[in-house]
Design a protein around this motif. Structure first.
Motif: not given
Ligand SMILES: NC(=O)c1ccc[n+]([C@@H]2O[C@H](COP(=O)([O-])OP(=O)(O)OC[C@H]3O[C@@H](n4cnc5c(N)ncnc54)[C@H](O)[C@@H]3O)[C@@H](O)[C@H]2O)c1
Length: 413
Positions: A154-158
Motif C-alpha cells: 500500500h505504501r509503495y503504491r501511494a
C-alpha cells in the motif's frame, strides 16, 4: 561491525537456522543454483524484515548468490537475538536486537543503508521511505526493491501514485504462493500460537473477534473455528463481509462485537480498529491482540490513559485494570502477536514467501534498466515455478493437460 545483543548466542541461533533450512526445500534448491550462477556478485542487498530463523535462511541464500547482505528487523519485538548472532557470525552485517526503541530502530535502518544497497528487501517499505526522504543521494544506485507485506505494498503504491517512487518494486506479497499460504495459513496458525503461548488459555468455547476478513483475517478466523471458538468478524468491505457471513461467522460492527468478545485479534492493516469507546464496553478479562503490520490497530494509548494500574501478568501479557473495574489483557504491546509472542510463520510457508523474495531480487537484477519506477506484480511463471517446486519437494504429483485438452480449452466452437 554488526550491532547485536550478544554474539555468544550464535550456536543456539544456528540450531534454529538449521531447523528452518531443513524445512525450506524450495529455497534450498534456489540456493544451490545461486551458488553456481552467483546472480548478485558484487551487489549489496539491504533487508529490513522480521529477523528470525526463516529470514536468516533467506539472507544466507542471497549471500550464497554473491551478495553482501546487511539487515535490520522490521519490528521492535520480532528480532530473535540468538538468530541475529548466528547471522552476524556467518558474515551478514546485522543491526538489530529485541526491544529496540523507535529511535534505535530508525538508526538501525539508516545503518543498513550505509552499505549503499542495490537491492532492498523491505517489509513495510521502511527502507525505501528512509531512502526517499533522508538518503536521496543513494537513490541512483538502487536497482529495485521487493516488498513482503500488504501494508508495505500500500505504501509503495501511494509513492508510485504521487510520483515519488524512483525505482521498480516487486510486490512479493501479491504472489499467489505468498498471500494464499503465508498470509492465510502462516498467520492463521502462528497468531494462535502467539495467543496460546502468551495466555495458556483454552480457545474452545470462547468468542473470538477477528478485525478484518482479508487474507490474514480469514486465516485467523478459520483456525479459531477449528479450535472450537465462536467466531465474529468485523469488516468495512461488503463483499468480504458477505464471504465471512457465508462461511458461517457472525458479522457485526466492532461496537457490538466489543461487548461479547473474549479474544480480539485485529488484522486489517488500518488504524483505530479497537478504540477507547470499544475498550470501555469490553467484558472483564478480554484479551487484545494484533496481527496487522503496525501497532496502530488497537488504541494502546487509550488503554494506558484509562487504566488505574497495569502489571505484567505473564510474558507478553500486560494487564490493565480499568477505571470501570474491569481487567483487559494486551498481548505483545499490540504488535504482531505471531512474531512477538511466538516464532512467526512455520518454515514450510516461509519457504514459498522467501523463494518469491529470492527470485524477485534476481528478476530485478536481470532486468536492470528495463523496468519503470512502479509497483510490479510477481511474474506468474515464477509464481507457478515456486508452486511446482514446493509440490515436487513434498512428493505431491499432479496431472498434465493432454494435447487434446489444450486444444479443447483453446477453441470456441
Ligand atoms: N502478522 C503477520 O505475520 C502478517 C502476515 C501477512 C500480513 N500481515 C499484515 O496484516 C494486515 C492485513 O493483511 P491482509 O493481507 O489480510 O490485507 P487485506 O487487504 O487482504 O485485508 C484487510 C481487510 O481488512 C478490512 N478492513 C480495513 N479497514 C477496516 C476497518 N476499519 N474495520 C474492519 N475491517 C477493515 C479490509 O476491508 C480487508 O478486507 C496488513 O497490515 C499486513 O501487512 C501480517
Amino acid at each position: 561491525m554488526s550491532k547485536i545483543k550478544d554474539p555468544s548466542l550464535a550456536p543456539q541461533g544456528q540450531l534454529k537456522i538449521d531447523w528452518a533450512r531443513d524445512h525450506m526445500p524450495v529455497l534450498s534448491q534456489i540456493r544451490s543454483r545461486f551458488e553456481k550462477q552467483r546472480p548478485f556478485s558484487g551487489l549489496s542487498i539491504a533487508m529490513c524484515i522480521h529477523l528470525e530463523m526463516k529470514t536468516a535462511v533467506l539472507g544466507q541464500t542471497l549471500q550464497a548468490g554473491g551478495a553482501s547482505v546487511s539487515i535490520t528487523g522490521s519490528n521492535p519485538l520480532s528480532t530473535q537475538d540468538d538468530v541475529a548472532a548466528a547471522l552476524a557470525k556467518s558474515g551478514v552485517m546485522v543491526y538489530a536486537w529485541r526491544g529496540v526503541t523507535p529511535e534505535e530502530h530508525h538508526a538501525n535502518v539508516l545503518q543498513v543503508l550505509t552499505h549503499c544497497p542495490h537491492i532492498l528487501i523491505d517489509d513495510g517499505a521502511e527502507l525505501s521511505v528512509a531512502l526517499h526522504t533522508q538518503k536521496k543521494e543513494l537513490l541512483p544506485d538502487v536497482i529495485g526493491a521487493c516488498e513482503e507485506t500488504t501494508t508495505g505494498v500500500h505504501r509503495y503504491r501511494a509513492m508510485e501514485k504521487d510520483g515519488t517512487l524512483r525505482y521498480p518494486v516487486i510486490a512479493v506479497n501479491d504472489a499467489y504462493t505468498k498471500f494464499l499460504f503465508d498470509s492465510q495459513h502462516g498467520t492463521g496458525q502462528s497468531a494462535f500460537e502467539g495467543v496460546m503461548r502468551a495466555t495458556n488459555m483454552l480457545i474452545a468455547g470462547k468468542t473470538v473477534v477477528v478485525g478484518g476478513y482479508g487474507w490474514v483475517g480469514r486465516g485467523i478466523a478459520r483456525r479459531a473455528k477449528g479450535l472450537g471458538a465462536n467466531v465474529v468478524v468485523t469488516e468495512v468491505d461488503p463483499i468480504r463481509a458477505l464471504e465471512a457471513a457465508m462461511e458461517g461467522y457472525r458479522v457485526m460492527p466492532m461496537a457490538d462485537a466489543a461487548k461479547i468478545g473474549d479474544i480480539f485479534i485485529t488484522a486489517t492493516g488500518c488504524k483505530d480498529i479497537i478504540t477507547a469507546q470499544h475498550l470501555t464496553e469490553m467484558k472483564d478479562g478480554a484479551i487484545l491482540a494484533n496481527a496487522g503490520h503496525f501497532d496502530v490497530e488497537i488504541d494502546v494509548k487509550a488503554l494506558r490513559e484509562n487504566a488505574i494500574s497495569t502489571r505484567t501478568a505473564r510474558q507478553s501479557v500486560e494487564e490493565f485494570k480499568m477505571r470501570n473495574g474491569k481487567r483487559l489483557y494486551l498481548l505483545a504491546e499490540g504488535r504482531l502477536v505471531n512474531l512477538a509472542a511466538a516464532d512467526g510463520h512455520p518454515a514450510e510457508v516461509m519457504d514459498m514467501s522467501f523463494a518469491n523474495q529470492a527470485l524477485a531480487a534476481e528478476h530485478l537484477v536481470r532486468n536492470k534498466g528495463k523496468l519503470q519506477p512502479k509497483v510490479y506484480g510477481m511474474p506468474l511463471e515464477m509464481d507457478k515455478e515456486i508452486a511446482r517446486l514446493w509440490l515436487e519437494s513434498h512428493s505431491i504429483r499432479i496431472d498434465e493437460l493432454t494435447q487434446g485438452q489444450v486444444e479443447y480449452l483453446g477453441s470456441w466452437q
